[in-house]
Scaffold this active site. Structure first.
Site, PDB file in Angstrom:
ATOM      1  N   GLU A  48       0.838  -1.199   0.000  1.00 60.93           N
ATOM      2  CA  GLU A  48       0.000   0.000   0.000  1.00 60.93           C
ATOM      3  C   GLU A  48       0.870   1.245   0.000  1.00 60.93           C
ATOM      4  O   GLU A  48       2.017   1.212   0.474  1.00 60.93           O
ATOM      5  CB  GLU A  48      -0.898  -0.030   1.258  1.00 60.93           C
ATOM      6  CG  GLU A  48      -1.804   1.187   1.395  1.00 60.93           C
ATOM      7  CD  GLU A  48      -2.897   1.024   2.443  1.00 60.93           C
ATOM      8  OE1 GLU A  48      -2.784   0.104   3.281  1.00 60.93           O
ATOM      9  OE2 GLU A  48      -3.863   1.819   2.418  1.00 60.93           O
ATOM     10  N   ASN A 195     -12.621  -1.013  -0.781  1.00 63.93           N
ATOM     11  CA  ASN A 195     -11.905  -1.674   0.316  1.00 63.93           C
ATOM     12  C   ASN A 195     -12.558  -1.248   1.628  1.00 63.93           C
ATOM     13  O   ASN A 195     -12.858  -0.070   1.817  1.00 63.93           O
ATOM     14  CB  ASN A 195     -10.435  -1.232   0.318  1.00 63.93           C
ATOM     15  CG  ASN A 195      -9.719  -1.602   1.620  1.00 63.93           C
ATOM     16  OD1 ASN A 195      -9.446  -2.774   1.862  1.00 63.93           O
ATOM     17  ND2 ASN A 195      -9.448  -0.607   2.464  1.00 63.93           N
ATOM     18  N   GLU A 196     -12.768  -2.210   2.512  1.00 57.55           N
ATOM     19  CA  GLU A 196     -13.350  -1.928   3.828  1.00 57.55           C
ATOM     20  C   GLU A 196     -14.481  -0.911   3.690  1.00 57.55           C
ATOM     21  O   GLU A 196     -14.456   0.156   4.333  1.00 57.55           O
ATOM     22  CB  GLU A 196     -12.282  -1.476   4.836  1.00 57.55           C
ATOM     23  CG  GLU A 196     -11.313  -2.583   5.179  1.00 57.55           C
ATOM     24  CD  GLU A 196     -10.417  -2.321   6.389  1.00 57.55           C
ATOM     25  OE1 GLU A 196     -10.429  -1.217   6.937  1.00 57.55           O
ATOM     26  OE2 GLU A 196      -9.687  -3.272   6.783  1.00 57.55           O
ATOM     27  N   TYR A 262      -6.986  -8.739  11.713  1.00 53.58           N
ATOM     28  CA  TYR A 262      -5.650  -8.459  12.236  1.00 53.58           C
ATOM     29  C   TYR A 262      -5.484  -9.068  13.630  1.00 53.58           C
ATOM     30  O   TYR A 262      -6.415  -9.036  14.446  1.00 53.58           O
ATOM     31  CB  TYR A 262      -5.413  -6.947  12.307  1.00 53.58           C
ATOM     32  CG  TYR A 262      -5.137  -6.345  10.934  1.00 53.58           C
ATOM     33  CD1 TYR A 262      -3.869  -6.435  10.377  1.00 53.58           C
ATOM     34  CD2 TYR A 262      -6.148  -5.730  10.204  1.00 53.58           C
ATOM     35  CE1 TYR A 262      -3.603  -5.902   9.119  1.00 53.58           C
ATOM     36  CE2 TYR A 262      -5.891  -5.195   8.932  1.00 53.58           C
ATOM     37  CZ  TYR A 262      -4.615  -5.290   8.405  1.00 53.58           C
ATOM     38  OH  TYR A 262      -4.358  -4.776   7.152  1.00 53.58           O
ATOM     39  N   GLU A 319      -6.379  -9.058   3.761  1.00 55.43           N
ATOM     40  CA  GLU A 319      -5.541  -8.359   4.757  1.00 55.43           C
ATOM     41  C   GLU A 319      -5.546  -9.187   6.029  1.00 55.43           C
ATOM     42  O   GLU A 319      -6.613  -9.505   6.567  1.00 55.43           O
ATOM     43  CB  GLU A 319      -6.067  -6.951   5.056  1.00 55.43           C
ATOM     44  CG  GLU A 319      -5.729  -5.954   3.985  1.00 55.43           C
ATOM     45  CD  GLU A 319      -6.188  -4.533   4.303  1.00 55.43           C
ATOM     46  OE1 GLU A 319      -6.156  -4.138   5.489  1.00 55.43           O
ATOM     47  OE2 GLU A 319      -6.586  -3.832   3.364  1.00 55.43           O
TER      48      GLU A 319
HETATM   49  O1  AHR Z   1      -3.115  -2.485   6.270  1.00 56.05           O
HETATM   50  C1  AHR Z   1      -3.379  -1.242   6.833  1.00 56.05           C
HETATM   51  C2  AHR Z   1      -4.846  -0.835   6.721  1.00 56.05           C
HETATM   52  O2  AHR Z   1      -5.640  -1.700   7.465  1.00 56.05           O
HETATM   53  C3  AHR Z   1      -5.448  -0.888   5.340  1.00 56.05           C
HETATM   54  O3  AHR Z   1      -5.196   0.247   4.600  1.00 56.05           O
HETATM   55  C4  AHR Z   1      -6.919  -0.992   5.642  1.00 56.05           C
HETATM   56  O4  AHR Z   1      -7.638  -1.652   4.632  1.00 56.05           O
HETATM   57  C5  AHR Z   1      -6.964  -1.721   6.964  1.00 56.05           C
HETATM   58  O5  AHR Z   1      -7.812  -1.105   7.873  1.00 56.05           O
END
Ligand code: AHR
Length: 516
Positions: A48, A195-196, A262, A319
């Protein structure tokens, strides 16, 4: 065993100074019932426009003193090639929903300078744009995944970008691409619409997003053989509403639905936990939080199995990875963090879980490739180092496009900490493209080695050979001064006279071996 006998037996072992192996964990691999192929793109990466992930970390520009090929660092690209990167997702992330592709084409010195509002408020020179991204992918020999802008863009803007990249006609946009130096169409393998969308991509509802997705997908036109697979932006964590609505309503219009999760040691975004210097409590919570992705995938797959029993739609974890508090003294918006043995174990646990769901999980993209979050490579000016996560990816290369094999674990003890527990051993097996049988094992317990008895019914195993990754401390990591502090070393074991093969896995370790 009754409790008294058990206590006596344990005391005897302790008194003898021995290690209290209850019984070896038995791992049985069934080669007669091959499962789905593990798509190579399960080992995909994410780059990114964030911090030094692209600029400095990979792209230094053609005039840099750091050796480069058309601006891309030779050292970093060489290491990534060695790791067999199969796929790169670009340009974001949150960045994608404010990215306008026309800013990144044509003479670099004339490109507009923008502010990267998501990541540190720094200037974005647009020096890396469409042509540079495809140059990177071609240098790596990787598939491409372009993330379109739904947040501040439009169906028309995305449709024109796809035409610019893929048209072999004499249209004005295809001719503009030629004028900018690229005659033949680019190979766009995947294209995502937003995205998101539930967050940084526009705070939308699944209803609103699904309608916009269907509308936009309709206008992403390209010759059939050049048209990318189109990806819908899905949910995160335990939320299945996005998967449900998109798979019911846009089934015929999507290659797959993306998903983000995450691993945060504390489970709290406000204070996530440190990348280094942590205690066993955060070793345990990090691995335990990582393993939650298995039930998240299962819940989403249940929904998909209901709405798409033909299994057309993929579940794409585009992600994932560890997210810690940023390193002291760095820009908080750059998400720069160290990477330790713990990250390699996290990566391997995720790989083993992805393999189990290989029929739906056809792509994943760790966040992110260089200098951001759980990175493969860290750079400091002209120096670079390979992280433990890089080494885990490298060890698992044989699993790319391998055929998964059913694996059964018996007598797998629990690794317990402070009243909670997780399985001690995680395992995965597959028949690789080279015809060999590979076995991956993870020991999550940082205090005890484990014994694993490997059985492949119908096959007389002679030995296993491969590599092991472990280190003395929970947070062992590489630094620019000592870049080889942690790296894999050769590992092998042979069958005994009785024909049985037992592997001793050190504490807190990852092993990948070929079974011969
Ligand atoms: O990976 C960092 C960020 O995390 C990305 O830009 C986003 O899609 C997510 O919230």
């Amino acid at each position: 065993m009754n409790p008294i006998k058990h206590a006596v037996a344990t005391l005897c072992l302790i008194a003898a100074g021995g290690y209290a192996y209850a019984a070896p964990v038995s791992v049985t691999i069934d080669t007669t019932r091959p499962g789905p192929v593990i798509n190579k793109n399960v080992y995909g990466q994410f780059a990114e426009h964030l911090g030094t992930g692209i600029y400095e970390g990979m792209y230094v520009g053609p005039k840099s003193k750091i050796p480069n090929t058309r601006g891309w660092r030779n050292d970093v690209i060489g290491a990534l090639k060695e790791m067999h990167v199969p796929l790169v997702r670009w340009p974001g992330g949150c960045f994608a929903d404010e990215y306008h592709w026309r800013d990144g084409i044509g003479a670099r010195e004339k490109r507009p300078v923008k502010v990267n509002t998501n990541w540190g408020g720094v200037e974005e020179s647009n020096a890396v744009g469409t042509h540079e991204f495809f140059d990177l992918a071609e240098q790596l020999g990787a598939d491409t995944y372009v993330n379109g802008n739904l947040g501040t863009g439009s169906a028309q803007e995305m449709s024109e970008w796809v035409e610019y990249m893929t048209s072999d006609s004499k249209s004005t946009l295809a001719e503009l691409r030629r004028k900018n130096g690229r005659d033949k169409p680019f190979k766009v393998d995947f294209f995502a619409i937003g995205n998101e969308a539930w967050g940084c991509g526009g705070n939308m509802t699944p209803r609103y997003y699904t309608d916009l997705y269907k509308q936009t997908e309709t206008f992403l036109r390209a010759p059939k053989h050049l048209r990318p697979q189109i990806i819908a932006s899905g949910g995160n964590d335990y939320d299945t509403t996005w998967t449900d609505m998109i798979s019911r309503e846009a089934k015929k219009q999507t290659y797959g639905i993306s998903f983000h999760y995450y691993t945060i040691p504390t489970g709290k975004w406000e204070v996530k936990g440190a990348a280094t210097g942590f205690k066993e409590a955060e070793w345990f919570s990090t691995l335990s939080n990582t393993l939650k992705i298995d039930s998240m995938i299962k819940k989403n797959v249940e929904v998909l199995d209901r709405n798409d029993p033909e299994k057309k739609i993929g579940f794409l974890v585009d992600e994932w990875g560890t997210w810690y508090d940023v390193e002291k003294g760095t820009n908080a918006g750059f998400l720069y963090q160290q990477n330790t043995l713990r990250d390699a174990v996290v990566a391997a646990l995720n790989f083993n879980i992805f393999h189990e769901h290989a029929d739906r999980v056809r792509m994943t993209n760790i966040a992110q490739m260089v200098n951001v979050l759980q990175a493969m490579i860290l750079t400091d000016k002209d120096k670079m180092l390979l992280t433990p996560t890089y080494h885990a990816y490298h060890m698992y290369v044989p699993f790319q496009d391998a055929t998964s094999l059913p694996i059964t674990l018996k007598d797998n003890p629990q690794y317990s900490y402070n009243g909670s527990s997780i399985p001690e051993i995680s395992a995965s097996a597959a028949r690789a493209k080279d015809g060999k049988l590979y076995l991956a094992l993870v020991n999550t317990n940082p205090n005890q080695e484990a014994e694993v008895a490997v059985d492949v019914p119908g096959v007389a195993i002679k030995s296993v050979k491969g590599r092991v990754l472990t280190a003395p401390a929970l947070d062992t990591h590489n630094t620019f001064q000592a870049p080889d502090t942690i790296k894999p070393v050769p590992f092998s074991a042979s069958a005994g006279a009785d024909g049985k093969l037992t592997i001793k896995i050190p504490s807190k370790a990852v092993i990948v071996v070929a079974v011969e």
